[in-house]
Design an enzyme around this catalytic site. Structure first.
Site, PDB file in Angstrom:
ATOM      1  N   ASN A   5       0.868  -1.171   0.000  1.00  0.00           N
ATOM      2  CA  ASN A   5       0.000   0.000   0.000  1.00  0.00           C
ATOM      3  C   ASN A   5       0.906   1.222   0.000  1.00  0.00           C
ATOM      4  O   ASN A   5       1.516   1.542   1.020  1.00  0.00           O
ATOM      5  CB  ASN A   5      -0.889  -0.042   1.258  1.00  0.00           C
ATOM      6  CG  ASN A   5      -1.656   1.254   1.476  1.00  0.00           C
ATOM      7  OD1 ASN A   5      -1.734   2.103   0.583  1.00  0.00           O
ATOM      8  ND2 ASN A   5      -2.218   1.420   2.671  1.00  0.00           N
ATOM      9  N   LYS A   7       0.140   4.322  -0.228  1.00  0.00           N
ATOM     10  CA  LYS A   7      -0.440   5.543   0.355  1.00  0.00           C
ATOM     11  C   LYS A   7      -0.197   6.718  -0.604  1.00  0.00           C
ATOM     12  O   LYS A   7      -0.244   6.526  -1.816  1.00  0.00           O
ATOM     13  CB  LYS A   7       0.131   5.774   1.753  1.00  0.00           C
ATOM     14  CG  LYS A   7       0.012   4.487   2.595  1.00  0.00           C
ATOM     15  CD  LYS A   7       0.217   4.669   4.046  1.00  0.00           C
ATOM     16  CE  LYS A   7       0.030   3.321   4.745  1.00  0.00           C
ATOM     17  NZ  LYS A   7       0.123   3.413   6.186  1.00  0.00           N
ATOM     18  N   HIS A  91      -9.407   1.418   4.997  1.00  0.00           N
ATOM     19  CA  HIS A  91      -8.113   1.547   5.683  1.00  0.00           C
ATOM     20  C   HIS A  91      -8.281   2.479   6.882  1.00  0.00           C
ATOM     21  O   HIS A  91      -9.041   3.453   6.827  1.00  0.00           O
ATOM     22  CB  HIS A  91      -7.063   2.101   4.711  1.00  0.00           C
ATOM     23  CG  HIS A  91      -5.683   2.050   5.285  1.00  0.00           C
ATOM     24  ND1 HIS A  91      -5.211   3.009   6.148  1.00  0.00           N
ATOM     25  CD2 HIS A  91      -4.696   1.131   5.156  1.00  0.00           C
ATOM     26  CE1 HIS A  91      -3.978   2.684   6.514  1.00  0.00           C
ATOM     27  NE2 HIS A  91      -3.643   1.548   5.926  1.00  0.00           N
ATOM     28  N   GLU A  93      -6.555   4.832   7.974  1.00  0.00           N
ATOM     29  CA  GLU A  93      -6.314   6.255   7.705  1.00  0.00           C
ATOM     30  C   GLU A  93      -7.554   6.899   7.096  1.00  0.00           C
ATOM     31  O   GLU A  93      -7.843   8.070   7.331  1.00  0.00           O
ATOM     32  CB  GLU A  93      -5.080   6.405   6.792  1.00  0.00           C
ATOM     33  CG  GLU A  93      -3.805   6.185   7.597  1.00  0.00           C
ATOM     34  CD  GLU A  93      -2.643   5.616   6.816  1.00  0.00           C
ATOM     35  OE1 GLU A  93      -2.643   5.676   5.574  1.00  0.00           O
ATOM     36  OE2 GLU A  93      -1.717   5.095   7.465  1.00  0.00           O
ATOM     37  N   GLU A 163      -5.294  -4.747  10.687  1.00  0.00           N
ATOM     38  CA  GLU A 163      -4.259  -3.734  10.848  1.00  0.00           C
ATOM     39  C   GLU A 163      -4.480  -2.969  12.151  1.00  0.00           C
ATOM     40  O   GLU A 163      -5.282  -2.029  12.199  1.00  0.00           O
ATOM     41  CB  GLU A 163      -4.301  -2.752   9.675  1.00  0.00           C
ATOM     42  CG  GLU A 163      -4.026  -3.393   8.332  1.00  0.00           C
ATOM     43  CD  GLU A 163      -3.400  -2.403   7.370  1.00  0.00           C
ATOM     44  OE1 GLU A 163      -2.333  -2.705   6.844  1.00  0.00           O
ATOM     45  OE2 GLU A 163      -3.975  -1.319   7.174  1.00  0.00           O
ATOM     46  N   GLY A 169       2.833   2.353  10.613  1.00  0.00           N
ATOM     47  CA  GLY A 169       3.786   3.448  10.431  1.00  0.00           C
ATOM     48  C   GLY A 169       4.545   3.820  11.691  1.00  0.00           C
ATOM     49  O   GLY A 169       5.231   4.835  11.737  1.00  0.00           O
ATOM     50  N   SER A 209       3.628  -2.095  10.152  1.00  0.00           N
ATOM     51  CA  SER A 209       5.085  -2.178  10.314  1.00  0.00           C
ATOM     52  C   SER A 209       5.668  -3.536   9.956  1.00  0.00           C
ATOM     53  O   SER A 209       6.586  -4.015  10.610  1.00  0.00           O
ATOM     54  CB  SER A 209       5.492  -1.758  11.736  1.00  0.00           C
ATOM     55  OG  SER A 209       5.157  -0.405  11.969  1.00  0.00           O
TER      56      SER A 209
END
Ligand code: PGA
Length: 245
Positions: A5, A7, A91, A93, A163, A169, A209
């Site tokens: 991904n 991003k 996701h 985010e 996730e 991250g 991560s």
């Protein structure tokens, strides 16, 4: 499946040069599906660079309507037309910064399936949930809210990504055991809702991560069917070493 991904990183030119290196590095990887999810404007460059390889291309989001007055949005049909086979949905985010809810995740998931795209539906708790022992409740809420409305036939077409938000991250990977526990919660939800066959066939990816040096431990867990990789998928050598773990 090993999915990258990207991003909001890379231009089309950077996409092409990633593929120039990456293609050769994963040419012998037949043990897994490989997927790259670049930003929308890079999809045609990625699809063209991936032609003739086993690398699939996915988008990072979609809108559920087929077309219409929805400024800034991109439909499943457009994504497919750009050469994609998959799309990430829900996701964290998007849930955190762009108002994504279980309801919008469900609508997007259905739109993707109806258009022939495989949705990768993301679920996962935040740090405060884990600290308050609400991990399981949050995972179940994401699963029930986004997936319970699906038919068994639709459910058979999705991939789920677990996730944990505290691992995305941050460099803090969930231990293989923590990840596997969460995957079991998702699989048990699938069993109760759609039956043992559907639960057994469901692929659940871990994301948060994932790096070349921790991927083996994660993949050693039978519950973990692959990875959704952010930061470490941007570099062709690093993502290839995750694919070839
Ligand atoms: P990360 O991102 O690998 O950079 O933690 C994973 C993701 O958000 O899909």
């Amino acid at each position: 499946m090993m999915a990258g991904n990207w991003k909001m990183y890379k231009t089309s030119a950077e996409t092409s040069s990633f593929f120039e290196k990456f293609r050769g590095l994963v040419a012998n990887a037949e043990h897994c599906e490989i997927l790259i999810c670049p930003p929308f404007p890079d999809l045609p460059a990625a699809a063209s660079a991936a032609q003739g390889t086993r690398i699939g291309i996915g988008a990072q989001d979609l809108f559920w309507a087929k077309e219409g007055a929805y400024t800034g949005e991109v439909s499943a049909g457009m994504i497919r037309n750009a050469g994609c086979t998959h799309v990430i949905v829900g996701h964290s985010e998007r849930r955190q910064y762009f108002g994504e809810t279980n309801e919008t995740v469900r609508k997007k998931t259905v739109a993707a399936i109806e258009t022939g795209l495989t949705p990768i539906v993301c679920v996962g708790e935040m740090l405060e949930h884990r600290e308050a022992s609400q991990t399981e409740a949050v995972i179940l809420d994401h699963c029930e809210g986004a997936m319970s409305g699906l038919t068994a036939e639709q459910f058979a077409k999705i991939i789920v990504a677990y996730e944990p938000v505290w691992a995305i991250g941050t460099g803090k990977t969930a231990t293989p055991e923590i990840a596997a526990d969460a995957h079991r919660v998702i699989r048990e939800y699938a069993r109760k809702t759609f039956g043992a066959g559907a639960a057994g066939a469901l692929r659940i990816l871990y994301g948060g991560s994932v790096k070349p040096d921790n991927v083996r431990g994660l993949m050693a867990q039978p519950e973990i069917d692959g990875a959704l990789v952010g930061g470490a998928s941007l570099d062709p050598v690093s993502f290839a070493s995750i694919v070839n773990f």
